[in-house]
Design an enzyme around this catalytic site. Structure first.
Site, mmCIF file in Angstrom:
data_model
loop_
_atom_site.group_PDB
_atom_site.id
_atom_site.type_symbol
_atom_site.label_atom_id
_atom_site.label_comp_id
_atom_site.label_asym_id
_atom_site.label_seq_id
_atom_site.Cartn_x
_atom_site.Cartn_y
_atom_site.Cartn_z
ATOM 1 N N PHE A 182 0.810 -1.227 0.000
ATOM 2 C CA PHE A 182 0.000 0.000 0.000
ATOM 3 C C PHE A 182 0.836 1.267 0.000
ATOM 4 O O PHE A 182 0.363 2.331 -0.397
ATOM 5 C CB PHE A 182 -1.001 0.013 1.162
ATOM 6 N N VAL A 234 2.318 6.704 4.383
ATOM 7 C CA VAL A 234 1.461 6.647 5.564
ATOM 8 C C VAL A 234 0.576 5.411 5.438
ATOM 9 O O VAL A 234 -0.025 5.185 4.382
ATOM 10 C CB VAL A 234 0.585 7.921 5.665
ATOM 11 N N GLY A 286 1.320 3.640 -3.278
ATOM 12 C CA GLY A 286 0.406 4.700 -3.682
ATOM 13 C C GLY A 286 -0.122 5.537 -2.539
ATOM 14 O O GLY A 286 -0.906 6.458 -2.758
ATOM 15 N N HIS A 287 0.291 5.269 -1.314
ATOM 16 C CA HIS A 287 -0.276 5.980 -0.153
ATOM 17 C C HIS A 287 0.818 6.368 0.823
ATOM 18 O O HIS A 287 0.941 5.739 1.871
ATOM 19 C CB HIS A 287 -1.286 5.083 0.548
ATOM 20 N N PHE A 288 1.527 7.290 0.706
ATOM 21 C CA PHE A 288 1.761 8.200 -0.410
ATOM 22 C C PHE A 288 3.215 8.053 -0.792
ATOM 23 O O PHE A 288 4.053 7.951 0.100
ATOM 24 C CB PHE A 288 1.445 9.631 0.007
#
EC number: 4.2.1.59
Length: 154
Positions: free
Chosen positions: A50, A60, A53-55
């Site tokens: 994750f 985070v 893309g986050h971030f």
């Protein structure tokens, strides 16, 4: 009086939770008391999918995944409360509801999240729990979580 702790390593956790990579979010159970409480951990690394893309610039952990990990901890406590035996095939605890979720700070790569969940009540296969996620002793998330015991056809 014994001070023996009830623990679960990843091999034991895999016998209870149906989740697998990349959605298994509990690494170890440090202690549990059936019908009362469970303390589990998640080691957060930059290799988590994750974070792509986050971030990308400021990674985070998504809050919904912190809640999902907390729900997995409640599922483990529910199973251990039902019986100390490995659950029969087709028995699951579904994440059934959430109330009063609060996020107090971000979780970043390198953090170790401690999940402390307590059973509030259980009635007709629905368990109600209170959980906190902590990093370095500081609460990062808290919520009331409900999970429902279901048997599925395999």
């Amino acid at each position: 009086m014994s001070n023996q702790m009830n623990t679960m390593d990843i091999t034991e956790i895999l016998k209870y939770l149906p989740h697998r990579y990349p959605f298994l979010l509990i690494d170890r159970v440090l202690d549990y008391t059936p019908g009362e409480s469970l303390h589990a951990i998640k080691n957060v690394t930059i290799n988590e999918p994750f974070f792509q893309g986050h971030f990308p610039v400021q990674p985070v952990m998504p809050g919904v995944l912190i809640l999902e990990a907390m729900a997995q901890a409640t599922g483990l406590l529910a199973f251990k409360t039902m019986s100390d035996d490995v659950p029969p095939p087709g028995v699951l605890y579904y994440f059934a509801g959430i109330d009063n979720a609060r996020f107090r700070r971000v979780v970043e790569p390198g953090d170790q999240i401690h999940f402390e969940v307590k059973m509030i009540k259980e009635r007709r296969g629905i368990g109600v729990f209170y959980g906190e996620a902590k990093v370095d002793g500081e609460v990062v998330c808290s919520a009331e979580i409900m999970c429902a015991r279901r048997e599925i056809n395999q």
